[in-house]
Design an enzyme around this catalytic site. Structure first.
Site, PDB file in Angstrom:
ATOM      1  N   LYS A 260      49.094  52.841  46.053  1.00  0.00           N
ATOM      2  CA  LYS A 260      49.212  53.229  44.648  1.00  0.00           C
ATOM      3  C   LYS A 260      48.278  54.284  44.016  1.00  0.00           C
ATOM      4  CE  LYS A 260      46.669  49.111  42.979  1.00  0.00           C
ATOM      5  NZ  LYS A 260      45.522  49.887  42.408  1.00  0.00           N
ATOM      6  N   THR A 261      47.028  54.006  44.682  1.00  0.00           N
ATOM      7  CA  THR A 261      45.979  54.756  44.217  1.00  0.00           C
ATOM      8  C   THR A 261      46.184  56.355  44.459  1.00  0.00           C
ATOM      9  OG1 THR A 261      44.334  53.035  44.612  1.00  0.00           O
ATOM     10  CG2 THR A 261      43.474  55.219  44.141  1.00  0.00           C
TER      11      THR A 261
ATOM     12  N   ASP B 122      46.021  51.291  35.479  1.00  0.00           N
ATOM     13  CA  ASP B 122      46.087  50.839  36.750  1.00  0.00           C
ATOM     14  C   ASP B 122      46.155  49.156  36.734  1.00  0.00           C
ATOM     15  OD1 ASP B 122      46.093  50.613  39.645  1.00  0.00           O
ATOM     16  OD2 ASP B 122      44.107  51.358  39.843  1.00  0.00           O
ATOM     17  N   GLU B 123      46.449  48.562  37.658  1.00  0.00           N
ATOM     18  CA  GLU B 123      46.457  46.988  37.940  1.00  0.00           C
ATOM     19  C   GLU B 123      47.082  46.359  36.857  1.00  0.00           C
ATOM     20  OE1 GLU B 123      45.707  45.836  40.674  1.00  0.00           O
ATOM     21  OE2 GLU B 123      44.237  46.825  41.806  1.00  0.00           O
TER      22      GLU B 123
ATOM     23  N   GLN C  53      51.060  40.174  42.540  1.00  0.00           N
ATOM     24  CA  GLN C  53      49.696  40.011  42.747  1.00  0.00           C
ATOM     25  C   GLN C  53      49.021  39.813  41.483  1.00  0.00           C
ATOM     26  OE1 GLN C  53      47.732  42.777  45.810  1.00  0.00           O
ATOM     27  NE2 GLN C  53      49.547  43.946  45.616  1.00  0.00           N
TER      28      GLN C  53
ATOM     29  N   ARG D  95      46.740  40.589  53.462  1.00  0.00           N
ATOM     30  CA  ARG D  95      45.331  41.412  53.608  1.00  0.00           C
ATOM     31  C   ARG D  95      45.374  41.695  55.104  1.00  0.00           C
ATOM     32  NH1 ARG D  95      44.928  43.225  49.638  1.00  0.00           N
ATOM     33  NH2 ARG D  95      46.634  42.668  49.203  1.00  0.00           N
TER      34      ARG D  95
END
Length: 730
Positions: A60-61, A239-240, A270, A615
């Site tokens: 995503k970044t 973002d987020e 998330q 993770r």
């Protein structure tokens, strides 16, 4: 909301396999090179509102930075007209660096946190906001100090509670003039909140909540400023977005005009910070709030194996409050996950240590747990076995404030000459025995009583009055109740600590702090009780326990944070991290998920599980215990309901399967075991007796016996599941 299928596409969908921009077919422009079809679609989307649902490990970044570069280099946007908002200064700096590396002319792009942007806006429009441009931003301690002036004489913990409530109200976009009845039933809150705001405004400063709330008010009441800001920032990216609160959403609404190129990036699966005020509905309702929204799903994962993604996608699909997506990978299927059913938390930590020692790779291994208190047994066993480890997101167990407080009481009971321990406990909880009084007591002890502080407490030669005199009496009583031969009145040292924390008021003190901070400090005290439960309640036992703790600390001091170390970390703190191998521990109902009748809370716990699973890059293991030590006594456990949601073909079981009837209580008919007094036996029947599990067993000698495993665990060992203690290749 739709619910995705509980299956995994291991390979990309046919429609995407040959699309331009897929890995291996780079575009000519550097900001488009190597993007997969979904990423390219998100980067080059037009003016309509854009929601990028970015699954874990989906890049995503890179999409955000590439979209900014594309807008500047190909669409001709002035870099200064682009605002990107993220949640940490570190993330903002990294994002800015990546954008400039792609397009050097993008240097003037504004990338900030929400609070940083709010401060920027207020300083440039200070007069309109009723502020001086050099206002000071108050942190939590400053808030408490200000409240202390308003609520004179109130204890600090009460002030912390009011400060927390005020901050939470601001996160929800509520001012003192709003109807606060649905927010908090306490009738005193509106008046306290109003008085706090008046005092804060009178001195011309702001708190963190104001950095969002005041810009909202400014943009709502000053239309000329709102239009100027909207003209300045033609592009807004967030973002987020799943972690935004109500106030941040409202600020975004005010910043966005009809011609704003608005885009948000996040993952509804998330959203795990509800306790901090995050509102998952912000992302779930985005397409409804902003008509014409284009939803682009980033589902290709570049981190984990297909097996790990299958488990994660299947589990989270049980949530109803989600937009729906299924992670897939073009990579390997990978190894099966392990589910290890173990006897207790000591065995759990030993089993994890076995796996780690068998294959090494400490730096790429993480132990995940739901609560900080669970770290204690892993820290102790890993250090005993010389497995290097580091605790992330909090201090080491024995360095935590509440743990050190209890240890200080024990140290002073063991040695009434211990000045350091006395200073820590003298006024905790508050007894009216401040530093000046403590200095006098220590001085008197050194000059007249051979350093024995207890003598001064019991005799009060200083003639202290009022609260100070009462405090001396209380401290003397505490010593008399828990020292010398009185120690032996307790079954073990853990029970002594339990009674000590109640008697001193320390446990109640931290219960109040837990309410204020939404913390788990009492659980750390509970874990200290567990740690001491195997130590006999004798003077020698107390000395030995304090010595072992001190030795543990000496090992800790020698360690540094760098190097080849296993990471010990809570699930919440793993956001944004990844490891080759992950152990997700404590999968028992009541621990994870925590007991709750709240559907929204259960779904957030499931999202937390999803975050924990994703993770892992290569390997994942889940552990649970048949019984767990709580407040110094063993209690039988029930397996987490999340285990039943894992696809059975994706796992290998160690020590039994994940059926509740088998894991919750291993003493079912047919199980063979060894008893120190009776020898090898077989369970014939299981029943309940006085609230505990009881078994009827027949032994090789022909003898029959009725046993209660809870009270005879130190003499009994199950033979039919003994293999769980051996290392399994992982």
């Amino acid at each position: 909301m739709n619910t995705e299928k509980k299956t995994l596409n291991v390979k990309p969908p046919q429609s995407l396999q040959h699309a331009s921009g897929a890995p291996g077919n780079p575009q000519s422009a550097p900001w488009l090179a190597g993007l997969n079809p979904a990423q390219a679609k998100a980067v080059t989307h037009g003016e309509e509102p854009l929601l990028i649902l970015a699954g874990a490990g989906s890049g995503k970044t890179r999409v955000i930075t590439s979209r900014i570069a594309w807008m500047v280099a190909e669409k001709g946007f002035d870099a200064a007209s682009i605002l990107a908002v993220t949640f940490t200064n570190k993330a903002a700096a990294e994002m800015k660096e990546r954008v400039v590396n792609l397009v050097p002319t993008a240097e003037r792009v504004m990338i900030r946190t929400f609070h940083s942007f709010g401060a920027w806006l207020l300083r440039r429009n200070a007069a309109a906001a009723g502020l001086s441009s050099d206002f000071t931003i108050y942190d939590n301690d400053d808030q408490i100090s200000l409240l202390a002036q308003i609520l004179e004489g109130k204890p600090r913990r009460e002030l912390r509670l009011w400060a927390s409530r005020i901050s939470r109200a601001k996160d929800e976009g509520l001012s003192p003039n709003d109807d606060l009845r649905d927010f908090l039933l306490d009738p005193a809150f509106p008046d306290i909140y109003h008085a706090y705001e008046q005092r804060l405004r009178s001195i011309g400063n702001v708190d963190f909540g104001d950095l969002i709330l005041l810009p909202i008010k400014l943009l709502q009441t000053r239309t000329e400023i709102r239009e100027r800001i909207r003209q300045r920032f033609r592009v807004i990216l967030v973002d987020e977005y799943q972690d935004t609160n109500i106030a941040q959403y409202r600020l975004l609404r005010e910043l966005s005009g009809p011609h704003t190129w608005l885009g948000v990036v996040g993952d509804d699966d998330q959203s795990i910070y509800r306790f901090r005020g995050a509102e998952v509905e912000n992302i779930l309702e985005f397409p409804n709030i902003f008509p014409g929204t284009k939803v682009v799903k980033l589902e290709q994962n570049y981190r984990s194996t297909a097996t790990i993604l299958n488990i994660a996608s299947t589990v989270v699909a049980n949530n109803s409050g989600r937009l729906g997506k299924t992670l897939w990978t073009a990579g390997d299927s990978g190894e099966k996950a392990l589910i290890a059913c173990l006897e207790d938390q000591e065995t759990e930590a030993e089993w994890c240590a076995d796996q780690i020692e068998a294959s090494g790779n400490f730096a790429q291994t993480a132990i995940l747990y739901r609560t900080n208190a669970q770290s204690r047994v892993f820290e102790t066993i890993f250090r005993r076995r010389n497995i290097p480890c580091r605790v992330i997101g909090t201090v080491s167990f024995y360095q935590r404030e509440e743990v050190k407080d209890v240890l200080a009481y024990l140290a002073w009971i063991s040695n009434p000459l211990d000045e350091v321990a006395f200073r820590r406990i003298a006024n905790k909880p508050l007894r009216g025995l401040g530093k000046a009084s403590q200095d006098k007591i220590i001085s008197e002890a050194l000059t007249s009583s051979g350093g024995n502080i207890l003598t001064v407490c019991s005799q009060n030669p200083l003639g202290m009055k009022g609260k100070a005199a009462k405090a001396l009496s209380v401290l003397s009583e505490i010593y008399q109740c828990f020292s010398g031969t009185r120690i032996e009145e307790f079954e073990h040292l853990g029970f002594l600590i339990q009674e000590l924390t109640v008697h001193t008021g320390l446990i109640e003190h931290y219960r109040e702090i837990d309410k204020i901070e939404n913390s788990r400090r009492t659980e750390n005290i509970q874990e200290l009780i567990n740690a001491a439960a195997s130590t006999p309640a004798t003077r020698e036992g107390l000395t030995e326990f304090l010595e072992l703790v001190e030795l543990d600390q000496s090992i800790l001091v020698e360690e540094n944070e760098e190097g080849d170390k296993v990471t010990l970390i809570t699930m919440h703190n793993t956001k944004g991290l990844e490891f080759d191998r992950v152990f997700i521990t404590g999968l028992e109902d009541g621990l994870f998920p925590r007991n709750s009748d709240d559907t929204a809370e259960l779904e957030e716990e499931r999202r937390l599980f999803y975050v924990a699973i994703t993770r892992a890059r290569r390997q994942v293991a889940f552990t649970l215990c048949r019984r767990r030590l709580l407040w110094g006594s063993y209690r039988e456990t029930t397996p987490s309901e999340f285990l039943e949601e894992i696809p059975p073909e994706a796992v290998q079981h160690i020590g039994g399967d994940n059926k509740k009837e088998n894991l919750a209580n291993p003493w079912h008919p047919g199980v063979s075991f060894y008893h120190e007094d009776y020898g090898v036996g077989i369970v014939q029947k299981r029943t309940r007796k006085e609230g505990s599990t009881a078994i009827i067993a027949v032994f090789e000698s022909g003898q029959r016996a009725i046993l209660i495993p809870e009270f005879s665990a130190h003499k009994m060992e199950i033979l039919s599941t003994k293999e769980y203690a051996r290392p399994t290749k992982f």
